[in-house]
Design a protein around this motif. Structure first.
Motif, PDB file in Angstrom:
ATOM      1  N   PHE A   1      56.147  13.044  70.421  1.00 28.90           N
ATOM      2  CA  PHE A   1      56.323  12.257  71.640  1.00 28.90           C
ATOM      3  C   PHE A   1      57.772  11.786  71.710  1.00 28.90           C
ATOM      4  CE2 PHE A   1      51.886  12.022  70.647  1.00 28.90           C
ATOM      5  CZ  PHE A   1      51.219  11.964  71.872  1.00 28.90           C
ATOM      6  N   SER A   2      58.207  11.424  72.899  1.00 26.91           N
ATOM      7  CA  SER A   2      59.541  10.846  73.028  1.00 26.91           C
ATOM      8  C   SER A   2      59.608   9.985  74.282  1.00 26.91           C
ATOM      9  CB  SER A   2      60.620  11.936  73.066  1.00 26.91           C
ATOM     10  OG  SER A   2      61.898  11.373  72.839  1.00 26.91           O
ATOM     11  N   GLN A   3      60.804   9.424  74.527  1.00 25.10           N
ATOM     12  CA  GLN A   3      61.006   8.577  75.695  1.00 25.10           C
ATOM     13  C   GLN A   3      60.824   9.362  76.982  1.00 25.10           C
ATOM     14  OE1 GLN A   3      64.926   7.473  74.208  1.00 25.10           O
ATOM     15  NE2 GLN A   3      64.319   5.318  74.269  1.00 25.10           N
ATOM     16  N   GLU A   4      60.601   8.641  78.060  1.00 24.40           N
ATOM     17  CA  GLU A   4      60.325   9.290  79.336  1.00 24.40           C
ATOM     18  C   GLU A   4      61.515  10.117  79.812  1.00 24.40           C
ATOM     19  OE1 GLU A   4      57.284   7.389  81.924  1.00 24.40           O
ATOM     20  OE2 GLU A   4      58.390   5.602  81.319  1.00 24.40           O
ATOM     21  N   CYS A   5      61.232  11.041  80.694  1.00 26.63           N
ATOM     22  CA  CYS A   5      62.205  12.034  81.151  1.00 26.63           C
ATOM     23  C   CYS A   5      63.505  11.379  81.614  1.00 26.63           C
ATOM     24  CB  CYS A   5      61.596  12.851  82.293  1.00 26.63           C
ATOM     25  SG  CYS A   5      62.712  14.073  83.001  1.00 26.63           S
ATOM     26  N   LEU A   6      64.573  11.641  80.861  1.00 31.02           N
ATOM     27  CA  LEU A   6      65.917  11.143  81.179  1.00 31.02           C
ATOM     28  C   LEU A   6      65.953   9.625  81.327  1.00 31.02           C
ATOM     29  CD1 LEU A   6      66.997  13.894  83.740  1.00 31.02           C
ATOM     30  CD2 LEU A   6      67.412  13.836  81.263  1.00 31.02           C
ATOM     31  N   GLY A   7      64.965   8.961  80.700  1.00 35.97           N
ATOM     32  CA  GLY A   7      64.930   7.507  80.723  1.00 35.97           C
ATOM     33  C   GLY A   7      64.351   6.892  81.980  1.00 35.97           C
ATOM     34  N   PHE A   8      63.838   7.737  82.898  1.00 30.85           N
ATOM     35  CA  PHE A   8      63.304   7.222  84.158  1.00 30.85           C
ATOM     36  C   PHE A   8      61.801   7.020  84.059  1.00 30.85           C
ATOM     37  CE2 PHE A   8      67.154   9.498  85.600  1.00 30.85           C
ATOM     38  CZ  PHE A   8      67.795   8.442  86.218  1.00 30.85           C
ATOM     39  N   HIS A   9      61.322   5.940  84.668  1.00 33.86           N
ATOM     40  CA  HIS A   9      59.886   5.659  84.706  1.00 33.86           C
ATOM     41  C   HIS A   9      59.452   5.451  86.146  1.00 33.86           C
ATOM     42  CE1 HIS A   9      55.926   4.155  83.690  1.00 33.86           C
ATOM     43  NE2 HIS A   9      56.155   3.087  84.434  1.00 33.86           N
ATOM     44  N   LEU A  10      58.419   6.193  86.544  1.00 31.17           N
ATOM     45  CA  LEU A  10      57.842   6.016  87.873  1.00 31.17           C
ATOM     46  C   LEU A  10      56.631   5.104  87.778  1.00 31.17           C
ATOM     47  CD1 LEU A  10      58.007   9.712  89.159  1.00 31.17           C
ATOM     48  CD2 LEU A  10      59.604   7.834  89.632  1.00 31.17           C
ATOM     49  N   GLY A  11      56.530   4.169  88.701  1.00 30.90           N
ATOM     50  CA  GLY A  11      55.400   3.259  88.704  1.00 30.90           C
ATOM     51  C   GLY A  11      55.698   1.977  87.943  1.00 30.90           C
ATOM     52  N   ASP A  12      54.814   1.002  88.118  1.00 31.60           N
ATOM     53  CA  ASP A  12      54.987  -0.288  87.481  1.00 31.60           C
ATOM     54  C   ASP A  12      54.463  -0.254  86.052  1.00 31.60           C
ATOM     55  OD1 ASP A  12      56.036  -1.414  89.820  1.00 31.60           O
ATOM     56  OD2 ASP A  12      54.019  -1.893  90.581  1.00 31.60           O
ATOM     57  N   PRO A  13      55.048  -1.050  85.157  1.00 30.31           N
ATOM     58  CA  PRO A  13      54.500  -1.133  83.801  1.00 30.31           C
ATOM     59  C   PRO A  13      53.132  -1.792  83.824  1.00 30.31           C
ATOM     60  CG  PRO A  13      56.187  -2.800  84.137  1.00 30.31           C
ATOM     61  CD  PRO A  13      56.220  -1.909  85.344  1.00 30.31           C
ATOM     62  N   GLN A  14      52.297  -1.420  82.874  1.00 25.03           N
ATOM     63  CA  GLN A  14      51.005  -2.084  82.738  1.00 25.03           C
ATOM     64  C   GLN A  14      51.165  -3.306  81.847  1.00 25.03           C
ATOM     65  OE1 GLN A  14      47.944   0.738  81.634  1.00 25.03           O
ATOM     66  NE2 GLN A  14      48.355   2.045  83.397  1.00 25.03           N
ATOM     67  N   THR A  15      50.201  -4.205  81.930  1.00 29.07           N
ATOM     68  CA  THR A  15      50.226  -5.437  81.150  1.00 29.07           C
ATOM     69  C   THR A  15      48.999  -5.504  80.249  1.00 29.07           C
ATOM     70  OG1 THR A  15      49.054  -6.733  82.829  1.00 29.07           O
ATOM     71  CG2 THR A  15      51.463  -6.622  82.997  1.00 29.07           C
ATOM     72  N   ALA A  16      49.085  -6.351  79.230  1.00 26.49           N
ATOM     73  CA  ALA A  16      47.950  -6.567  78.342  1.00 26.49           C
ATOM     74  C   ALA A  16      48.041  -7.956  77.742  1.00 26.49           C
ATOM     75  CB  ALA A  16      47.917  -5.514  77.232  1.00 26.49           C
TER      76      ALA A  16
END
Length: 225
Positions: free
Chosen positions: A78-93
């Protein structure tokens, strides 16, 4: 070994986490979030996603840092998201540790053997991925990392979870992690143990109504000297 927060509150405060610049191993695997008002499910769009893998607080302490879990993630595909970009909001817990509901710390995607650009392929065609939440609040400071693991569909299907994708995602991650793994000059020994009783089985309240089997897998990750 895991506990309710009140049972060993003194134990966690009594075990030093940092001594000078040296990280110290924690005293417990993790705390069950429920007694502290938390949940083993995070907060997603259409219900909760199971945090179905836990990296034990008794793992080598370097593994439990942001940089450490990144290197470990890369060691198991596994690795970090594509080119450091994230689509959508982070989830919470809410991990029942006194911090309340907090955003995910990190998110990793399957990298298909290329930790630089492979996650871009996962974003297109789908695959396994996981979100990381750290249990480090004042009421239950285990340092454990709770992972919400799931296998998702391609972007053309909005990255929805595949049928049985929570159980499948967990099982594939664990199968790829156990044993001896290496990355970035670090070698890990990984042991796994399945835990029942902290996650209800079934689909009630689960994101997209996808049933889970109630199993949480505990990983103890030890760096070989």
């Amino acid at each position: 070994m895991f506990f309710t927060p009140l049972a060993v509150l003194g134990l966690t405060y009594g075990s030093a986490v940092v001594s000078g610049l040296t990280l110290q191993r924690r005293a417990v695997d993790f705390f069950d979030p429920a007694p502290g008002g938390g949940s083993i499910f995070d907060n997603a769009t259409f219900g909760g996603e199971p945090m179905n893998v836990i990296i034990s607080g008794q793992s080598s302490p370097e593994v439990l840092t942001d940089d450490g879990v990144l290197n470990f993630a890369q060691a198991i595909g596994f690795s970090q998201e594509c080119l450091g970009f994230h689509l959508g909001d982070p989830q919470t817990a809410n991990l029942g540790d006194g911090n309340g509901s907090v955003n995910q710390t990190l998110e990793f995607r399957e990298d298909f053997g290329n930790d630089l650009l492979g996650t871009c392929l996962e974003s297109l065609v789908g695959g396994n991925h996981f979100r990381v939440f750290r249990q480090n609040g004042p009421q239950a400071n285990s340092g454990a990392l709770f992972l919400a693991v799931s296998k998702e569909q391609p972007v053309s299907k909005n990255h929805d979870i595949i049928p049985d994708g929570y159980n499948i995602g967990r099982d594939e991650l664990v199968a790829g992690a156990i044993g001896t793994k290496s990355h970035g000059g670090v070698t890990y020994n990984v042991e796994a143990k399945n835990i029942t009783g902290i996650m209800p089985a079934g689909s009630d309240g689960v994101n997209h109504g996808i049933a889970v089997d109630g199993i949480v897998t505990l990983l103890t990750v030890t760096i070989q000297e």
